[in-house]
Design a protein around this motif. Sequence first.
Motif, PDB file in Angstrom:
ATOM      1  N   SER A   1      51.111 -36.867  57.988  1.00 26.48           N
ATOM      2  CA  SER A   1      51.571 -37.834  56.857  1.00 26.48           C
ATOM      3  C   SER A   1      53.051 -38.324  56.959  1.00 26.48           C
ATOM      4  CB  SER A   1      51.354 -37.264  55.475  1.00 26.48           C
ATOM      5  OG  SER A   1      50.065 -36.948  55.200  1.00 26.48           O
ATOM      6  N   LEU A   2      53.826 -37.355  57.396  1.00 28.17           N
ATOM      7  CA  LEU A   2      55.253 -37.424  57.852  1.00 28.17           C
ATOM      8  C   LEU A   2      55.750 -38.766  58.530  1.00 28.17           C
ATOM      9  CD1 LEU A   2      58.214 -36.361  56.887  1.00 28.17           C
ATOM     10  CD2 LEU A   2      58.177 -35.107  58.958  1.00 28.17           C
ATOM     11  N   LYS A   3      54.919 -38.670  59.686  1.00 22.89           N
ATOM     12  CA  LYS A   3      54.922 -39.841  60.567  1.00 22.89           C
ATOM     13  C   LYS A   3      54.764 -41.223  59.880  1.00 22.89           C
ATOM     14  CE  LYS A   3      54.261 -41.123  65.475  1.00 22.89           C
ATOM     15  NZ  LYS A   3      54.222 -40.435  66.662  1.00 22.89           N
ATOM     16  N   GLY A   4      53.501 -40.975  59.107  1.00 18.99           N
ATOM     17  CA  GLY A   4      53.307 -42.289  58.231  1.00 18.99           C
ATOM     18  C   GLY A   4      54.206 -42.899  57.202  1.00 18.99           C
ATOM     19  N   LEU A   5      54.795 -41.977  56.832  1.00 15.15           N
ATOM     20  CA  LEU A   5      56.077 -42.357  55.956  1.00 15.15           C
ATOM     21  C   LEU A   5      57.243 -43.054  56.447  1.00 15.15           C
ATOM     22  CD1 LEU A   5      56.939 -42.001  52.886  1.00 15.15           C
ATOM     23  CD2 LEU A   5      58.114 -40.061  53.623  1.00 15.15           C
ATOM     24  N   ILE A   6      57.565 -42.574  57.537  1.00 18.53           N
ATOM     25  CA  ILE A   6      58.472 -43.069  58.549  1.00 18.53           C
ATOM     26  C   ILE A   6      58.269 -44.373  59.020  1.00 18.53           C
ATOM     27  CG2 ILE A   6      60.152 -42.680  60.488  1.00 18.53           C
ATOM     28  CD1 ILE A   6      60.409 -40.634  58.103  1.00 18.53           C
ATOM     29  N   GLN A   7      57.080 -44.901  59.589  1.00 16.17           N
ATOM     30  CA  GLN A   7      56.948 -45.792  60.455  1.00 16.17           C
ATOM     31  C   GLN A   7      56.277 -46.977  59.438  1.00 16.17           C
ATOM     32  OE1 GLN A   7      53.510 -44.977  63.138  1.00 16.17           O
ATOM     33  NE2 GLN A   7      52.127 -44.896  61.453  1.00 16.17           N
ATOM     34  N   SER A   8      56.063 -46.784  58.093  1.00 12.36           N
ATOM     35  CA  SER A   8      55.713 -47.990  57.285  1.00 12.36           C
ATOM     36  C   SER A   8      55.952 -47.575  55.866  1.00 12.36           C
ATOM     37  CB  SER A   8      54.249 -48.260  57.397  1.00 12.36           C
ATOM     38  OG  SER A   8      53.724 -48.967  56.461  1.00 12.36           O
ATOM     39  N   ASP A   9      56.153 -48.918  55.198  1.00  8.72           N
ATOM     40  CA  ASP A   9      56.308 -48.719  53.301  1.00  8.72           C
ATOM     41  C   ASP A   9      55.291 -48.775  52.769  1.00  8.72           C
ATOM     42  OD1 ASP A   9      59.102 -48.478  54.008  1.00  8.72           O
ATOM     43  OD2 ASP A   9      59.319 -50.766  53.613  1.00  8.72           O
ATOM     44  N   ARG A  10      54.087 -48.990  53.599  1.00  8.54           N
ATOM     45  CA  ARG A  10      52.588 -49.086  52.844  1.00  8.54           C
ATOM     46  C   ARG A  10      52.351 -48.181  51.693  1.00  8.54           C
ATOM     47  NH1 ARG A  10      49.962 -48.634  57.227  1.00  8.54           N
ATOM     48  NH2 ARG A  10      50.615 -50.825  58.023  1.00  8.54           N
ATOM     49  N   VAL A  11      52.563 -46.758  51.919  1.00  7.56           N
ATOM     50  CA  VAL A  11      52.184 -45.703  51.089  1.00  7.56           C
ATOM     51  C   VAL A  11      52.856 -45.962  49.702  1.00  7.56           C
ATOM     52  CG1 VAL A  11      54.063 -44.527  51.673  1.00  7.56           C
ATOM     53  CG2 VAL A  11      52.137 -43.271  50.607  1.00  7.56           C
ATOM     54  N   PHE A  12      54.068 -46.667  49.702  1.00 12.73           N
ATOM     55  CA  PHE A  12      54.587 -47.115  48.306  1.00 12.73           C
ATOM     56  C   PHE A  12      53.536 -48.024  47.259  1.00 12.73           C
ATOM     57  CE2 PHE A  12      58.287 -45.444  50.482  1.00 12.73           C
ATOM     58  CZ  PHE A  12      59.087 -44.765  49.380  1.00 12.73           C
ATOM     59  N   ALA A  13      52.920 -48.884  48.210  1.00 10.44           N
ATOM     60  CA  ALA A  13      52.028 -49.810  47.349  1.00 10.44           C
ATOM     61  C   ALA A  13      50.738 -49.072  46.869  1.00 10.44           C
ATOM     62  CB  ALA A  13      51.748 -51.271  48.146  1.00 10.44           C
ATOM     63  N   GLN A  14      50.264 -48.187  47.715  1.00 12.88           N
ATOM     64  CA  GLN A  14      49.098 -47.199  47.856  1.00 12.88           C
ATOM     65  C   GLN A  14      49.074 -46.308  46.991  1.00 12.88           C
ATOM     66  OE1 GLN A  14      48.317 -46.355  51.859  1.00 12.88           O
ATOM     67  NE2 GLN A  14      47.344 -48.365  52.428  1.00 12.88           N
ATOM     68  N   ARG A  15      50.199 -45.532  47.003  1.00 15.72           N
ATOM     69  CA  ARG A  15      50.179 -44.111  46.239  1.00 15.72           C
ATOM     70  C   ARG A  15      51.797 -44.108  45.707  1.00 15.72           C
ATOM     71  NH1 ARG A  15      46.639 -39.342  48.211  1.00 15.72           N
ATOM     72  NH2 ARG A  15      46.652 -39.057  45.919  1.00 15.72           N
ATOM     73  N   PRO A  16      52.489 -44.760  44.976  1.00 14.51           N
ATOM     74  CA  PRO A  16      53.679 -44.849  44.446  1.00 14.51           C
ATOM     75  C   PRO A  16      54.291 -43.326  44.159  1.00 14.51           C
ATOM     76  CG  PRO A  16      52.592 -46.091  42.877  1.00 14.51           C
ATOM     77  CD  PRO A  16      51.405 -45.878  44.030  1.00 14.51           C
ATOM     78  N   ASP A  17      53.615 -42.715  43.339  1.00 13.62           N
ATOM     79  CA  ASP A  17      53.787 -41.300  42.946  1.00 13.62           C
ATOM     80  C   ASP A  17      54.281 -40.578  44.101  1.00 13.62           C
ATOM     81  OD1 ASP A  17      54.229 -41.935  40.240  1.00 13.62           O
ATOM     82  OD2 ASP A  17      52.311 -41.606  40.021  1.00 13.62           O
TER      83      ASP A  17
END
Length: 365
Positions: A280-296
């Motif tokens: 999951s760490l690499k996913g956080l670095i490469q995109s801001d998408r998770v902020f829209a999907q699961r902001p908390d």
Amino acid sequence: MKKLLPHKWLLMLLAPIASGAAANSAQAQAWTLRLDLDGQEVVGTSVFNSPEKVLVLGVDGQIWEFAPSEAKNFAKVADGFTPWSQSQVRGELLREFGNQFEVTGTGHYLVVHPPGQRDQWANRFEQLHRSFQGYFTSRGFRVAPAQFPLVAVVFPTFAEYAKHSAKLGVRVSPGMVGYYSSRTNRVLMYDVSAGRTDDNFWEENAATMVHEATHQTAFNAGIHSRTAEQPKWIVEGLATMFEAPGVWNASAYRRASDRINRGRLDWFQDYAAKSRSPGSLKGLIQSDRVFAQRPDIAYSESWALCFYLVETDPRRFAQYLTTIAARPAASAYPAAQRIADFEAVFGSDWNMLEARFLRYIQALK
């Protein structure tokens, strides 16, 4: 002779800035231009221009983005670029907000607030600015002085706050107590306690001030760039880090454990124990998408990663912040480049990095 369209003259006028910036952005000589945009006079300096888009940094600190064809009556008005002084910005704020507000100045801030509420707002913003500078300077970060007076606007009611935000194209809800606008370079918020400093809601005011003032200071101190896309995890990670009393008020909260954001830690530890996927760490670095999907979860993991890096390796963390703050104006930041920039500083062994990160965070009490 072929007659140039008006916006072609603007591009020719700005061309020396573009070529100078491309050759050496640190030494390019800025100069001041004036133009009309939608009936409003804009005075500032170009920070980016292309046939499709121009970015002008105004003398008051606002950034104007427009297509060259939208600008009228443009002209060079001075060599060099001199931002407005605090007194000039204060005069403009008084004209903009009228006698229903007061404007209080501190060392770095101009705070627009309801009459008679100077002590509730102005000194608190200034204290947060000093705390930010002290925190990063003590860890070896180079904190640049703000180029412009920092402006915060406090509205007495949600209705006034929402009306003003709508003019900026921002939709707000009562739960969104405030935000930092990179375009205007202002913090905008409303007093959720309705002027009652002993009200339980005042804590929500205070939390909003800490988070949004951190954004504002970071974007004005060279930690982030206002003209280049910045990874959301680093922007929000730093702001959530400052929510802990041991960070924003280190003189009163001196223990190392006071620097831990308890709410974010609880969220992340629960997520890591129950549902977090490997990698999951690499996913956080490469995109801001998770902020829209699961902001908390995004905010919590951003806090955890920033806290881990600044506590265990502040030198390389500072190097990474310098890298992303120096990105070219108005440039996209694709996933591959985000990964490359991160790996250039912290290495490419993602499994080892993630294991060390999780072990450190899970050990926090």
